[in-house]
Motif scaffolding. Sequence first.
Motif, PDB file in Angstrom:
ATOM      1  N   ILE A 113       0.857  -1.188   0.000  1.00 43.97           N
ATOM      2  CA  ILE A 113       0.000   0.000   0.000  1.00 43.97           C
ATOM      3  C   ILE A 113       0.893   1.237   0.000  1.00 43.97           C
ATOM      4  CG2 ILE A 113      -1.906  -1.181   1.143  1.00 43.97           C
ATOM      5  CD1 ILE A 113       0.016   1.377   3.099  1.00 43.97           C
ATOM      6  N   PRO A 114       0.389   2.363  -0.508  1.00 44.73           N
ATOM      7  CA  PRO A 114      -0.925   2.594  -1.106  1.00 44.73           C
ATOM      8  C   PRO A 114      -0.915   2.302  -2.604  1.00 44.73           C
ATOM      9  CG  PRO A 114       0.251   4.657  -0.933  1.00 44.73           C
ATOM     10  CD  PRO A 114       1.150   3.618  -0.326  1.00 44.73           C
ATOM     11  N   ALA A 115      -2.116   2.148  -3.148  1.00 41.46           N
ATOM     12  CA  ALA A 115      -2.278   2.034  -4.596  1.00 41.46           C
ATOM     13  C   ALA A 115      -3.488   2.881  -4.989  1.00 41.46           C
ATOM     14  CB  ALA A 115      -2.473   0.587  -5.023  1.00 41.46           C
ATOM     15  N   LEU A 116      -3.414   3.487  -6.161  1.00 37.72           N
ATOM     16  CA  LEU A 116      -4.429   4.445  -6.600  1.00 37.72           C
ATOM     17  C   LEU A 116      -4.883   4.112  -8.010  1.00 37.72           C
ATOM     18  CD1 LEU A 116      -5.693   7.400  -5.900  1.00 37.72           C
ATOM     19  CD2 LEU A 116      -3.874   8.225  -7.407  1.00 37.72           C
ATOM     20  N   VAL A 117      -6.173   4.316  -8.264  1.00 32.49           N
ATOM     21  CA  VAL A 117      -6.714   4.222  -9.619  1.00 32.49           C
ATOM     22  C   VAL A 117      -7.393   5.549  -9.939  1.00 32.49           C
ATOM     23  CG1 VAL A 117      -8.326   3.069 -11.166  1.00 32.49           C
ATOM     24  CG2 VAL A 117      -7.032   1.725  -9.506  1.00 32.49           C
ATOM     25  N   ASP A 118      -6.994   6.143 -11.070  1.00 35.28           N
ATOM     26  CA  ASP A 118      -7.601   7.387 -11.540  1.00 35.28           C
ATOM     27  C   ASP A 118      -8.660   7.035 -12.570  1.00 35.28           C
ATOM     28  OD1 ASP A 118      -8.313   9.838 -12.514  1.00 35.28           O
ATOM     29  OD2 ASP A 118      -6.278  10.530 -12.932  1.00 35.28           O
ATOM     30  N   GLN A 119      -9.934   7.121 -12.144  1.00 34.59           N
ATOM     31  CA  GLN A 119     -11.051   6.775 -13.029  1.00 34.59           C
ATOM     32  C   GLN A 119     -11.447   7.909 -13.964  1.00 34.59           C
ATOM     33  OE1 GLN A 119     -13.774   3.546 -10.831  1.00 34.59           O
ATOM     34  NE2 GLN A 119     -14.107   5.607 -10.038  1.00 34.59           N
ATOM     35  N   SER A 120     -10.816   9.072 -13.783  1.00 33.45           N
ATOM     36  CA  SER A 120     -11.163  10.190 -14.661  1.00 33.45           C
ATOM     37  C   SER A 120     -10.508  10.053 -16.025  1.00 33.45           C
ATOM     38  CB  SER A 120     -10.754  11.520 -14.019  1.00 33.45           C
ATOM     39  OG  SER A 120      -9.330  11.660 -14.008  1.00 33.45           O
ATOM     40  N   GLN A 121      -9.595   9.106 -16.165  1.00 33.27           N
ATOM     41  CA  GLN A 121      -8.923   8.859 -17.430  1.00 33.27           C
ATOM     42  C   GLN A 121      -9.578   7.676 -18.145  1.00 33.27           C
ATOM     43  OE1 GLN A 121      -6.348  11.043 -18.271  1.00 33.27           O
ATOM     44  NE2 GLN A 121      -7.085  11.993 -16.385  1.00 33.27           N
ATOM     45  N   ASP A 122      -9.481   7.637 -19.444  1.00 35.95           N
ATOM     46  CA  ASP A 122     -10.031   6.540 -20.227  1.00 35.95           C
ATOM     47  C   ASP A 122      -8.962   6.006 -21.183  1.00 35.95           C
ATOM     48  OD1 ASP A 122     -11.702   4.664 -21.326  1.00 35.95           O
ATOM     49  OD2 ASP A 122     -12.787   6.086 -22.611  1.00 35.95           O
ATOM     50  N   PRO A 123      -8.404   4.852 -20.928  1.00 37.14           N
ATOM     51  CA  PRO A 123      -8.724   3.950 -19.830  1.00 37.14           C
ATOM     52  C   PRO A 123      -8.196   4.476 -18.497  1.00 37.14           C
ATOM     53  CG  PRO A 123      -6.851   3.096 -21.052  1.00 37.14           C
ATOM     54  CD  PRO A 123      -7.329   4.303 -21.810  1.00 37.14           C
ATOM     55  N   SER A 124      -8.674   3.891 -17.417  1.00 38.41           N
ATOM     56  CA  SER A 124      -8.243   4.325 -16.094  1.00 38.41           C
ATOM     57  C   SER A 124      -6.748   4.079 -15.922  1.00 38.41           C
ATOM     58  CB  SER A 124      -9.029   3.593 -15.009  1.00 38.41           C
ATOM     59  OG  SER A 124      -8.809   2.192 -15.090  1.00 38.41           O
ATOM     60  N   VAL A 125      -6.145   4.844 -15.026  1.00 34.87           N
ATOM     61  CA  VAL A 125      -4.694   4.782 -14.804  1.00 34.87           C
ATOM     62  C   VAL A 125      -4.439   4.254 -13.397  1.00 34.87           C
ATOM     63  CG1 VAL A 125      -2.578   6.157 -14.582  1.00 34.87           C
ATOM     64  CG2 VAL A 125      -4.256   6.694 -16.372  1.00 34.87           C
ATOM     65  N   ARG A 126      -3.578   3.251 -13.310  1.00 33.33           N
ATOM     66  CA  ARG A 126      -3.161   2.782 -11.991  1.00 33.33           C
ATOM     67  C   ARG A 126      -1.854   3.470 -11.616  1.00 33.33           C
ATOM     68  NH1 ARG A 126      -0.475  -3.325 -12.756  1.00 33.33           N
ATOM     69  NH2 ARG A 126       1.427  -2.603 -13.790  1.00 33.33           N
ATOM     70  N   VAL A 127      -1.690   3.760 -10.336  1.00 38.97           N
ATOM     71  CA  VAL A 127      -0.461   4.381  -9.849  1.00 38.97           C
ATOM     72  C   VAL A 127      -0.094   3.681  -8.546  1.00 38.97           C
ATOM     73  CG1 VAL A 127       0.763   6.550  -9.474  1.00 38.97           C
ATOM     74  CG2 VAL A 127      -1.444   6.570 -10.651  1.00 38.97           C
ATOM     75  N   PHE A 128       1.123   3.156  -8.484  1.00 38.44           N
ATOM     76  CA  PHE A 128       1.577   2.558  -7.231  1.00 38.44           C
ATOM     77  C   PHE A 128       2.961   3.086  -6.888  1.00 38.44           C
ATOM     78  CE2 PHE A 128       2.713  -0.518 -10.572  1.00 38.44           C
ATOM     79  CZ  PHE A 128       4.039  -0.839 -10.285  1.00 38.44           C
ATOM     80  N   GLU A 129       3.339   2.877  -5.634  1.00 38.51           N
ATOM     81  CA  GLU A 129       4.475   3.478  -4.940  1.00 38.51           C
ATOM     82  C   GLU A 129       4.084   4.903  -4.509  1.00 38.51           C
ATOM     83  OE1 GLU A 129       7.225   2.120  -3.767  1.00 38.51           O
ATOM     84  OE2 GLU A 129       6.654   0.192  -4.640  1.00 38.51           O
ATOM     85  N   SER A 130       4.218   5.156  -3.224  1.00 38.82           N
ATOM     86  CA  SER A 130       3.725   6.412  -2.658  1.00 38.82           C
ATOM     87  C   SER A 130       4.345   7.635  -3.307  1.00 38.82           C
ATOM     88  CB  SER A 130       3.954   6.438  -1.150  1.00 38.82           C
ATOM     89  OG  SER A 130       5.329   6.271  -0.837  1.00 38.82           O
ATOM     90  N   GLY A 131       5.644   7.601  -3.604  1.00 38.60           N
ATOM     91  CA  GLY A 131       6.284   8.743  -4.250  1.00 38.60           C
ATOM     92  C   GLY A 131       5.721   9.001  -5.633  1.00 38.60           C
ATOM     93  N   ALA A 132       5.459   7.928  -6.371  1.00 36.38           N
ATOM     94  CA  ALA A 132       4.870   8.070  -7.706  1.00 36.38           C
ATOM     95  C   ALA A 132       3.465   8.651  -7.620  1.00 36.38           C
ATOM     96  CB  ALA A 132       4.845   6.718  -8.410  1.00 36.38           C
ATOM     97  N   ILE A 133       2.700   8.242  -6.600  1.00 41.37           N
ATOM     98  CA  ILE A 133       1.345   8.771  -6.439  1.00 41.37           C
ATOM     99  C   ILE A 133       1.394  10.267  -6.119  1.00 41.37           C
ATOM    100  CG2 ILE A 133      -0.775   8.630  -5.098  1.00 41.37           C
ATOM    101  CD1 ILE A 133      -0.166   5.639  -4.665  1.00 41.37           C
ATOM    102  N   LEU A 134       2.290  10.667  -5.216  1.00 42.12           N
ATOM    103  CA  LEU A 134       2.412  12.092  -4.894  1.00 42.12           C
ATOM    104  C   LEU A 134       2.760  12.905  -6.138  1.00 42.12           C
ATOM    105  CD1 LEU A 134       4.377  12.075  -1.498  1.00 42.12           C
ATOM    106  CD2 LEU A 134       1.917  12.287  -1.845  1.00 42.12           C
ATOM    107  N   LEU A 135       3.713  12.426  -6.898  1.00 41.69           N
ATOM    108  CA  LEU A 135       4.137  13.156  -8.098  1.00 41.69           C
ATOM    109  C   LEU A 135       3.019  13.188  -9.133  1.00 41.69           C
ATOM    110  CD1 LEU A 135       6.405  14.662  -9.515  1.00 41.69           C
ATOM    111  CD2 LEU A 135       7.327  12.454 -10.269  1.00 41.69           C
ATOM    112  N   TYR A 136       2.328  12.078  -9.311  1.00 42.87           N
ATOM    113  CA  TYR A 136       1.226  12.012 -10.274  1.00 42.87           C
ATOM    114  C   TYR A 136       0.137  13.021  -9.932  1.00 42.87           C
ATOM    115  CZ  TYR A 136      -2.754  10.110 -12.888  1.00 42.87           C
ATOM    116  OH  TYR A 136      -3.841   9.965 -13.717  1.00 42.87           O
ATOM    117  N   LEU A 137      -0.275  13.052  -8.673  1.00 43.79           N
ATOM    118  CA  LEU A 137      -1.352  13.957  -8.273  1.00 43.79           C
ATOM    119  C   LEU A 137      -0.911  15.416  -8.301  1.00 43.79           C
ATOM    120  CD1 LEU A 137      -2.849  11.928  -5.289  1.00 43.79           C
ATOM    121  CD2 LEU A 137      -3.851  12.218  -7.562  1.00 43.79           C
ATOM    122  N   ALA A 138       0.322  15.686  -7.891  1.00 41.67           N
ATOM    123  CA  ALA A 138       0.806  17.064  -7.911  1.00 41.67           C
ATOM    124  C   ALA A 138       0.863  17.592  -9.340  1.00 41.67           C
ATOM    125  CB  ALA A 138       2.188  17.138  -7.259  1.00 41.67           C
TER     126      ALA A 138
END
Length: 290
Positions: free
Chosen positions: A102-127
């Motif tokens: 953990i954690p793992a994230l799925v961004d459903q606003s994208q088509d197709p949805s995007v998975r993001v794993f590793e906390s640092g990658a999630i922070l960078l993706y969202l920022a």
Amino acid sequence: MSDTPEYTPAKVWKWEAESGGKFASINRPISGPTHDKALPVGEHPLQLYSLATPNGVKVTVLLEELLEKGFEGAEYDAWLIRITEGEQFGSGFVDINPNSKIPALVDQSQDPSVRVFESGAILLYLAEKFGAFLPTDPAKRTECLNWLFWQMGAVPFLGGGFGHFYAYAPEKYEYPINRYTMEVKRQLDVLDRRLADNRFLTGDDYTIADMAVWPWYGALVTNKVYEAAEFLEAHTYKNVLRWEAEIAERPAVQRGRMVNRAWGEPSEQLRERHDASDFQRRTQDKLEDS
């Protein structure tokens, strides 16, 4: 150490017994799912599957900070993953994170949805997605990423090294505790020196670098992980303590610490989060009283 028999590794290591310690039941030398289990999916753009460990808190703090800034697209469903029960090895979770952490994230606003794993990658993706908490000036952005990746590289020595041998290992051994204590105190000194002349890690701006480092090192110096503050003389890292206290006062941080929390005071546990009102309506104390 002189009374401990010397260990001679075999020519080929074999997994013949559990490793012992608090997390022995979930440690194994292979990856992949252990059972079939689909993940629940909510209606919000972002689906988070996590637990309120320091790595999980990084992401919920950022999501709450984004919502506080008015980014409606940062609305999220947070689903509890009980790692001590092996839920991270379910087939649905492994599909999102083949590393089963953990954690793992799925961004459903994208088509197709995007998975993001590793906390640092999630922070960078969202920022980057929301254009927030990551400087746009090239020099400041680089400094932010310096500290973000410093945390990703440094914390295994804190958690898997110091935390394991000091707090979780079935037996206490002087050599590994001394070795990792020295490294953790060096890391705290790195932070303390940086924060002596800077309000936050990147300078005057609060960024994802602070959100990455605070849940680990802030908790360490305030005795919230490993109960080692006295052992490490945490009171001597005055700049880290000043920085920790300022961040801890932020309302979004206080909310983020509660999400996917399944221990401690029931009033501070929001095991699942699906709406901002859940912080008032669905903490564990209220669910137990209903």
